[in-house]
Design a protein around this motif. Structure first.
Motif, mmCIF file in Angstrom:
data_model
loop_
_atom_site.group_PDB
_atom_site.id
_atom_site.type_symbol
_atom_site.label_atom_id
_atom_site.label_comp_id
_atom_site.label_asym_id
_atom_site.label_seq_id
_atom_site.Cartn_x
_atom_site.Cartn_y
_atom_site.Cartn_z
ATOM 1 N N MET A 133 16.749 -47.897 170.082
ATOM 2 C CA MET A 133 16.479 -48.923 171.081
ATOM 3 C C MET A 133 15.126 -49.582 170.816
ATOM 4 O O MET A 133 14.959 -50.779 171.063
ATOM 5 N N SER A 140 13.106 -48.835 179.034
ATOM 6 C CA SER A 140 12.808 -49.855 178.020
ATOM 7 C C SER A 140 13.704 -51.088 178.147
ATOM 8 O O SER A 140 13.394 -52.125 177.601
ATOM 9 N N LEU A 141 14.819 -50.939 178.836
ATOM 10 C CA LEU A 141 15.762 -52.048 178.917
ATOM 11 C C LEU A 141 15.165 -53.284 179.574
ATOM 12 O O LEU A 141 15.424 -54.403 179.134
ATOM 13 N N LEU A 184 20.698 -44.891 168.945
ATOM 14 C CA LEU A 184 20.834 -45.878 170.026
ATOM 15 C C LEU A 184 21.589 -45.311 171.224
ATOM 16 O O LEU A 184 21.521 -45.853 172.317
ATOM 17 N N GLN A 185 22.276 -44.242 171.027
ATOM 18 C CA GLN A 185 23.027 -43.594 172.098
ATOM 19 C C GLN A 185 22.082 -43.037 173.164
ATOM 20 O O GLN A 185 22.475 -42.913 174.324
ATOM 21 N N THR A 186 20.909 -42.671 172.775
ATOM 22 C CA THR A 186 19.988 -42.028 173.707
ATOM 23 C C THR A 186 18.839 -42.979 174.073
ATOM 24 O O THR A 186 17.693 -42.582 174.113
ATOM 25 N N LEU A 187 19.179 -44.218 174.296
ATOM 26 C CA LEU A 187 18.122 -45.182 174.585
ATOM 27 C C LEU A 187 17.457 -44.885 175.926
ATOM 28 O O LEU A 187 18.152 -44.556 176.895
ATOM 29 N N PRO A 188 16.122 -44.989 175.983
ATOM 30 C CA PRO A 188 15.437 -44.743 177.241
ATOM 31 C C PRO A 188 15.706 -45.872 178.244
ATOM 32 O O PRO A 188 15.631 -47.040 177.885
ATOM 33 N N ALA A 189 16.010 -45.512 179.460
ATOM 34 C CA ALA A 189 16.416 -46.499 180.466
ATOM 35 C C ALA A 189 15.296 -47.478 180.791
ATOM 36 O O ALA A 189 15.544 -48.673 180.964
ATOM 37 N N ARG A 231 14.410 -53.478 170.501
ATOM 38 C CA ARG A 231 13.379 -54.221 171.266
ATOM 39 C C ARG A 231 12.446 -54.976 170.320
ATOM 40 O O ARG A 231 12.031 -56.093 170.604
#
Lengths: 173, 245
Positions: free
Chosen positions: A32, B232-233, B225-230, A36
């Protein structure tokens, strides 16, 4: 010999496609944070203003033809920049959605799949708008394809937000 | 002394060993369940050479027919492998491909590839041999076109590729392109080009197998990407909130 040369050039083109494929593969999303870092900020309001036909009409009426052409060229250049960013974001959305769909199941996978569909449609529209923009650069007129792409970008971004809803993801974790 | 025949036979031996390593790695990592046709294709290529060698010792006519029957089966299986790659890459997209769609695409490509192969073919010789050359060339053009189409689509949409399908596409694509090119070179040179053709074909196949080994080895089931930190969205979705309202 001519046939061989033609085929040699064709083979080089094919190898070039594979080379770009490898480059793209190596730059696939890893996390992620990676997502970003690659995400391009898009000021939707500024973009909407640039492609607004009424704004264009106003400028056409207020400025001399020479000044209008100069300003319109700059506006189209900026619109192109925005489109490029939206296109790249759509591509990121497609890949992120596919990764999440592949590594999840049930509702999340279904949402990710729907999101990929939206992002793919958006990518197609951005391409169409880019082609349209290229024509418009040569013959400056108002551009309905750009407006449609803008509307879809807003919808797709919203649906992506829902697909990756923090509540859903943390619940799964 | 190193002769052309010696070089070729040594290369085939190395190729066999590389194929065994590929099959073992695919099986050990449990990927034969995800890529059944690729697994079968590798097995087929592995057992094909000893079978043909044994038949060649006995009867040359039987060898001729067995060779071309096995070649046809290998080509058919290779198209199933390509279909497997397509399904893996396009799984979650709107371009989700069905066997009938893939078949239609192949038929369309066959017509175009056959026309191209007929134009390219310049060798004078027996009609059967020329027909075989044209057909082989047609198949290679189709295979390359199928991979190139998928790669162009991927470059445009930025599709997600897992390691194994990408390795299969890359390895096989490079092999088919090289073989196609060298076949034309051989046609231009006549019989003198046979050695170059044989050695390059085997060598490019070994490069393809090495690529497969590398990408099978690098295959990972999980993605970060499965464990993306919430939290950061909101950072990257922030600029879009205004437009979504």
């Amino acid at each position: 010999m001519t046939i061989f040369l033609v085929e040699f050039v064709a083979a080089l083109v094919v190898l070039l496609v594979f080379f770009y494929g490898v480059r793209k593969y190596r730059r696939q999303l890893r996390s992620m944070e990676d997502f970003r870092a690659r995400w391009k900020a898009v000021d939707i309001e500024a973009f909407a203003n640039i492609i607004d036909p009424s704004e264009e009409r106003f400028l056409r009426e207020s400025l001399s033809p020479k000044d209008f052409r100069r300003l319109q060229r700059e506006r189209l250049h900026v619109a192109g920049e925005y489109l490029s960013r939206v296109g790249q974001n759509a591509q990121l959305m497609i890949q992120a959605g596919q990764i999440i769909e592949r590594h999840n199941s049930g509702v999340e996978a279904e949402r990710a799949r729907a999101h990929v569909r939206d992002a793919m449609r958006l990518r197609g529209l951005v391409f169409r708008a880019q082609c349209s923009l290229a024509v418009q650069k040569a013959f400056p007129v108002s551009n309905p394809a750009l407006e449609q792409a803008l509307r879809l970008y807003g919808n797709a971004a919203h649906s992506f937000d829902n697909a990756l809803d923090p509540g859903v993801v943390t619940a799964r974790m | 002394m190193l002769t052309a025949a010696n070089i070729a036979s040594h290369m085939w031996l190395v190729g066999g060993i590389l194929l065994i390593v590929t099959i073992a790695l695919l099986y050990k990592r449990g990927l034969h369940r995800d890529f059944p046709w690729f697994f079968r294709y590798l097995l087929l290529v592995l057992v094909r050479s000893p079978i043909l060698f044994a038949i060649r010792m006995m009867d040359s006519t039987a060898y001729f027919y067995t060779y071309w029957i096995l070649e046809a089966v290998t080509v058919a299986v290779s198209f199933l492998v390509i279909f497997e790659v397509y399904r893996h890459v396009l799984r979650s997209s709107t371009l989700n491909i069905r066997p009938s769609t893939f078949f239609t695409l192949c038929v369309g490509l066959f017509a175009a590839a056959a026309a191209t192969a007929l134009v390219i073919e310049v060798t004078d010789g027996p009609a059967l041999l020329r027909a075989i050359f044209v057909l082989t060339r047609t198949v290679r053009i189709m295979q390359v076109c199928l991979f190139v189409l998928l790669l162009i689509g991927s470059l445009f949409f930025n599709f997600y590729w897992q390691s194994v399908p990408f390795g299969v596409a890359l390895g096989y694509g490079i092999y088919a392109t090289t073989e196609m090119l060298v076949a034309t070179f051989r046609s231009s040179l006549g019989p003198a080009g046979d050695l170059i053709f044989a050695v390059t074909k085997v060598f490019s196949y070994q490069v393809a197998v090495l690529i497969w080994i590398l990408y099978i080895y690098r295959h990972r089931e999980h993605h970060a990407l499965q464990t993306l930190p919430a939290e950061s969205l909101s950072e990257w979705m922030g600029p879009l909130e205004g437009s979504a309202e």
